[in-house]
Design a protein around this motif. Structure first.
Motif, short mmCIF file in Angstrom:
data_model
loop_
_atom_site.label_atom_id
_atom_site.label_comp_id
_atom_site.label_asym_id
_atom_site.label_seq_id
_atom_site.Cartn_x
_atom_site.Cartn_y
_atom_site.Cartn_z
N UNK A 25 0.82 -1.22 0.00
CA UNK A 25 0.00 0.00 0.00
C UNK A 25 0.85 1.28 0.00
N UNK A 26 1.87 1.39 0.87
CA UNK A 26 2.69 2.62 0.83
C UNK A 26 3.39 2.82 -0.51
N UNK A 27 3.86 1.74 -1.13
CA UNK A 27 4.51 1.87 -2.44
C UNK A 27 3.49 2.31 -3.49
N UNK A 28 2.32 1.70 -3.46
CA UNK A 28 1.27 2.05 -4.43
C UNK A 28 0.90 3.52 -4.30
N UNK A 29 0.67 3.97 -3.09
CA UNK A 29 0.27 5.36 -2.85
C UNK A 29 1.39 6.32 -3.26
N UNK A 30 2.65 5.93 -3.05
CA UNK A 30 3.79 6.79 -3.36
C UNK A 30 3.95 7.02 -4.85
N UNK A 96 -6.93 8.22 -16.98
CA UNK A 96 -5.72 8.68 -16.29
C UNK A 96 -4.97 9.71 -17.12
N UNK A 97 -4.37 10.68 -16.44
CA UNK A 97 -3.55 11.67 -17.17
C UNK A 97 -2.40 10.99 -17.91
N UNK A 98 -1.95 11.61 -18.98
CA UNK A 98 -0.86 11.05 -19.78
C UNK A 98 0.45 10.95 -18.99
N UNK A 99 0.64 11.83 -18.02
CA UNK A 99 1.88 11.84 -17.24
C UNK A 99 1.79 10.99 -15.98
N UNK A 100 0.66 10.36 -15.74
CA UNK A 100 0.42 9.60 -14.51
C UNK A 100 1.40 8.43 -14.35
N UNK A 101 2.00 8.34 -13.18
CA UNK A 101 2.96 7.26 -12.90
C UNK A 101 2.30 5.89 -13.00
N UNK A 102 1.05 5.77 -12.59
CA UNK A 102 0.36 4.48 -12.69
C UNK A 102 0.25 4.06 -14.16
N UNK A 103 -0.09 4.99 -15.02
CA UNK A 103 -0.18 4.72 -16.46
C UNK A 103 1.20 4.36 -17.01
N UNK A 104 2.20 5.17 -16.66
CA UNK A 104 3.55 4.95 -17.17
C UNK A 104 4.08 3.57 -16.78
N UNK A 105 3.94 3.23 -15.51
CA UNK A 105 4.44 1.94 -15.02
C UNK A 105 3.67 0.80 -15.68
N UNK A 106 2.36 0.94 -15.79
CA UNK A 106 1.54 -0.09 -16.43
C UNK A 106 1.98 -0.31 -17.87
N UNK A 107 2.33 0.78 -18.55
CA UNK A 107 2.76 0.71 -19.95
C UNK A 107 4.24 0.37 -20.11
#
Length: 156
Positions: A25-30, A96-107
């Motif tokens: 959870x802390x890693x995900x939120x970070x 999700x925004x284009x710059x979103x870390x979640x999007x970037x990591x997923x891609x």
């Protein structure tokens, strides 16, 4: 109640070695860069599916920090707030925004140099000009029928 993202005590560059579904959870939120772009209302074209961002902010967005002012209890006030998880990311990716870390990591792409996990500074996202800091209007001040008058380009 603090609305800060805690990044202390995490393994260095954990997002490069751990699969998304193994993050705690802390890693995900970070991973959240604190840009606030996910907390502005968006409009979706019914015919094309194209999603555009407005400067009309969720009632809980703190315009100065670009963070949710009541993150732990947000669903009590904003039931439609999306809960992003490794299981839901694929279905919510379009939003999700284009710059979103979640999007970037997923891609499989790297984080931007301005991301607070890279810089160690939560203000770096604002200095880079990619947040919505100072550009939003609260949703209770704008009739939903007028949101299209507040469409903006995503700060990138």
């Amino acid at each position: 109640m603090s609305n800060e993202i805690t990044r202390a005590g995490l393994a260095d560059r954990f997002w490069e070695t751990k699969p998304m579904d193994k993050l705690n959870k802390p890693e995900w939120e970070a991973l959240c860069d604190g840009c606030g772009k996910c907390c502005v209302n968006k409009l979706e074209d019914e015919d094309t599916g194209v999603v555009v961002m407005t400067r009309v902010a969720c009632r809980l967005l703190d315009d100065e920090s670009c963070l949710c002012s009541n993150y732990p209890n947000r669903h009590q006030f904003v039931p439609e707030c999306i809960v992003l998880t490794p299981k839901t990311i694929q279905e919510t990716m379009y939003w999700l925004p284009q710059t979103c870390a979640y999007r970037l990591i997923y891609e499989g792409r790297p984080l931007y140099d301005w991301h607070p996990l890279i810089t160690g500074d939560p203000e770096s996202v604002h200095r880079a000009g990619v947040s919505v800091k100072g550009m939003t209007v609260p949703e209770f001040e704008v009739d939903e029928d007028d949101w299209e008058d507040h469409v903006i380009e995503e700060p990138t």
